[in-house]
Design an enzyme around this catalytic site. Structure first.
Site, PDB file in Angstrom:
ATOM      1  N   SER A 393       0.835  -1.196   0.000  1.00  0.00           N
ATOM      2  CA  SER A 393       0.000   0.000   0.000  1.00  0.00           C
ATOM      3  C   SER A 393       0.873   1.251   0.000  1.00  0.00           C
ATOM      4  CB  SER A 393      -0.909  -0.004   1.238  1.00  0.00           C
ATOM      5  OG  SER A 393      -1.669   1.172   1.299  1.00  0.00           O
ATOM      6  N   GLU A 553      -5.212 -12.073   0.022  1.00  0.00           N
ATOM      7  CA  GLU A 553      -5.248 -13.187   0.954  1.00  0.00           C
ATOM      8  C   GLU A 553      -6.197 -14.260   0.408  1.00  0.00           C
ATOM      9  OE1 GLU A 553      -5.818 -11.980   4.978  1.00  0.00           O
ATOM     10  OE2 GLU A 553      -4.139 -10.603   4.940  1.00  0.00           O
TER      11      GLU A 553
END
Length: 717
Positions: A393, A553
């Site tokens: 990020s 994920e």
């Protein structure tokens, strides 16, 4: 499926809005009614039924969702479709029952108590056997159900359906926590801070500085739910190592008369101090447990310092990682290491830190980390240089009111990810309908993201003193101050995620579209549209919305599972049982690193809020120059590059390389060993490393390890 509005003869005007049950108005979408009739096997009757349905709403600018559903039942009954009307009612009742179950804490706690693997093992680095993880899972289970009730109902239902994914639901919105951040270590180590009852002053040695860093990391990780990073750690720690050097100079001068030997003594002692301090930091981070019941997701960035002290810190980080953890010399999972390559510093053989780059290459061939940042490209894409917050990020370039560039102390307020493959499947080849549905989903995502921001603004400095009062977020607020000042004027980011560009391309152009320029341009246009919306939202709100190539994920699995149930097996899309993350090339096709990066390099300019490229390699221990060649080639093409190479190790038979994926999990290909106590099996999971042997199997594979890990060879040459 046809685009009803264009291709069916609708003779009445359409309402512009539908008011959802929670009171939110959304754009009226005719395709949704067509889907209902298609699911009832009434496709041929669609024009007639829709005209009858909409005639009763003629002239209305809006209609409630409840009224629309009632009218659907009435029209079906009027046309004699009694069984279909009852089927529609049963479907709606089933949806309502599912909603009640999903928002009932007791039902979800029963799933947890029964060891439902999708709840117990949803995080790659949490050991669900230990008490503090069990406590966190219990709290998260309750938090999810309460959070679903707290957010707008139509957003919550969209999350449960799989239209979008409201990330970190176990922590937010029930708690007004922030996501990931770049900790302002410089401010804290310079000016001191407080944790619990301890007032901590500025350290006088590098050993104390790294000890304080580990305590800060543990406390920050317990006060937010995302990863945390230390930017330019070699330069950050340099002043504290210099204090060690000064102390050793004074010590040496007491016993040695030769100034040259005094300096040699001081340097030798300082180098030992640096190595010991960085080794202690590595061990401390790997032995920490946050209140979430896991090792803090931590990233260390380094590589730009050129003094002998900064160079020694860089070399120590890499040598310690190469050496491994503990008696068996296992690969350390944390911290994630990110090495910066910059021309004039370490890129070429005549650069002063080229030898450190060589060490970084060796480390990556043996331990997968470090990932690498290309200094110039990161500045071009994001507007300033900094490491990512957590795994990928990125903050955008930002200056404070005095015109000073600020990176450390900034943060992310949360992520919502859109299921792009579902939109493509619903459009069924209709480009216009695809863009219409995407626009609808983006407005839905904006509502969800706005709610994330709203909840974070309800925090008080006393909720997380380490963040708001003692320097981790840069500014130091008083207990009664408004936390909004930390986030407004685009100081904080808010992230719109996406996955599955490969599957979108496949839905429209077939499974081998990567070399089709029209298909490639179409997928680039998708992320450009996402970015355009984020820029518009930023201008409207004062918070920096950015496109995030999502660290998904289990989301690559979850979205695909939901779509498999909804659409059935679709070759190269749902049938492979996973979706491709972000803009990545289909790894089943074994592209070379150069092919893969050439294909992917066009996307990050529109996804500057988060991105990473990976290349898959065979065992590179004997050929590190091959990896360096890829790094050098990629320097002016991509900003952030990770290495996936087999580093598994069986301590029973001595095998080193790639473990075999089997129905019972990853195992040594020579002796079949899959015991985590005698194996070191390391794979990428959502940007960090993880050990899949520590997790049981779900749907025939380890939780958080997609089918990609089973089906794709790393033999990239």
């Amino acid at each position: 499926m046809m685009n009803v509005k264009d291709h069916l003869q609708i003779k009445v005007s359409l309402p512009s809005k539908v008011v959802k049950r929670d009171g939110y108005p959304v754009k009226f979408q005719l395709y949704k009614l067509e889907n209902v009739l298609s699911n009832l096997n009434l496709t041929t009757e669609t024009p007639t039924l829709l005209n009858a349905l909409l005639t009763s709403s003629q002239g209305q600018s809006s209609i409630t969702a409840q009224d629309l559903a009632q009218k659907m039942v009435q029209v079906l009954e009027d046309f004699g479709y009694h069984d279909e009307a009852q089927a529609y009612l049963r479907y709606r009742q089933k949806e309502e029952q599912s909603w009640q179950e999903q928002t009932d804490p007791r039902a979800r706690l029963e799933r947890l108590l029964s060891q439902d693997p999708e709840l117990v093992h949803e995080n790659a680095n949490k050991d669900s056997n230990v008490f503090n993880t069990q406590r966190d899972l219990t709290a998260g289970t309750v938090g999810k159900t309460l959070g679903l009730k707290l957010m707008p109902e139509h957003v919550a239902k969209a999350h449960l359906r799989g239209d979008l994914h409201y990330h970190d639901l176990d922590y937010t919105p029930w708690s007004p926590m922030t996501n990931c951040c770049l900790i302002d270590f410089k401010e804290m180590l310079t000016n001191g801070f407080k944790i619990g009852n301890a007032e901590v002053e500025s350290p006088h040695s590098i050993q104390t500085a790294t000890a304080q860093m580990s305590q800060i990391i543990a406390n920050v990780a317990s006060s937010q739910y995302g990863g945390c990073s230390a930017d330019r750690v070699d330069e950050l720690l340099e002043p504290f190592a210099a204090k060690n050097y000064e102390k050793h100079l004074h010590e040496g001068a007491e016993f040695i008369s030769d100034p040259v030997k005094v300096e040699q003594f001081a340097k030798k002692r300082t180098k030992k101090d640096i190595y010991d301090a960085m080794q202690a930091l590595e061990y401390e981070i790997n032995t920490l447990f946050s209140s979430q019941g896991q090792t803090p997701f931590t990233t260390l960035g380094f590589g730009l310092g050129t003094s002998w002290i900064a160079r020694e810190i860089q070399q120590s980080i890499l040598k310690i990682r190469i050496a491994g953890l503990g008696k068996e010399k296992r690969t350390a999972i944390f911290p994630k290491l990110v090495f910066t390559i910059k021309k004039g510093i370490n890129y070429a053989p005549d650069d002063p830190n080229y030898d450190v780059k060589q060490l970084a290459v060796e480390c990556a061939t043996k331990r997968m980390y470090p990932d690498v940042l290309m200094y110039d490209k990161i500045k071009e894409i994001t507007g300033s240089f900094k490491v990512p917050m957590g795994c990928r990020s990125f903050l955008q370039g930002w200056h404070d009111e005095d015109g000073v560039e600020v990176n450390a102390g900034r943060m992310n307020l949360g992520v919502v990810t859109v299921n792009l493959p579902r939109i493509a499947l619903q459009a069924q080849g209709d480009f216009k309908l695809f863009w219409e549905i995407l626009e609808e989903r983006l407005q839905l995502a904006k509502t969800a993201l706005d709610f994330k921001v709203k909840r974070v603004l309800e925090a008080t400095p006393e909720n997380a003193p380490i963040l708001y009062q003692y320097g981790a977020f840069g500014k130091r607020l008083r207990p009664t101050d408004d936390v909004k000042s930390m986030f407004e004027n685009e100081r904080a980011t808010v992230s719109l995620g996406y996955i599955g560009l490969y599957e979108v391309g496949t839905a429209f152009f077939g499974p081998n579209w990567e070399t089709n320029s029209t298909a490639h341009d179409f997928t680039v246009e998708i992320v450009k549209v996402l970015n355009d919306h984020c820029q518009q939202w930023s201008a409207e709100t004062g918070y920096h919305f950015s496109v995030y190539s999502t660290p998904s994920e289990s989301l690559t699995d979850r979205f695909c599972r939901l779509d498999l149930a909804k659409f059935g097996q679709i070759k190269d899309i749902t049938a492979k049982e996973y979706y491709t993350n972000s803009f990545h090339y289909d790894v089943r096709k074994h592209p070379s690193p150069f092919e893969k990066l050439s294909f992917e390099m066009d996307y990050p300019q529109y996804t500057a809020g988060g991105f990473i490229h990976y290349c898959e390699y065979p065992n590179l221990r004997q050929n590190p120059k091959a990896l360096e060649a890829v790094w050098d080639w990629a320097y002016d093409k991509v900003g952030y590059l990770g290495t996936n190479t087999p580093i598994d190790h069986c301590y029973q038979c001595g095998f080193q390389g790639e473990f075999k994926a089997t129905a019972r999990g990853f195992e040594c290909p020579d002796c079949g060993n899959h015991d985590p106590k005698t194996c070191d099996c390391v794979k990428r999971t959502c940007g960090y490393l993880g050990n899949p042997l520590q997790r049981p199997m779900v749907h025939g594979r380890h939780v958080e390890i997609s089918s990609r890990q089973k089906n794709v060879s790393r033999e990239m040459r």
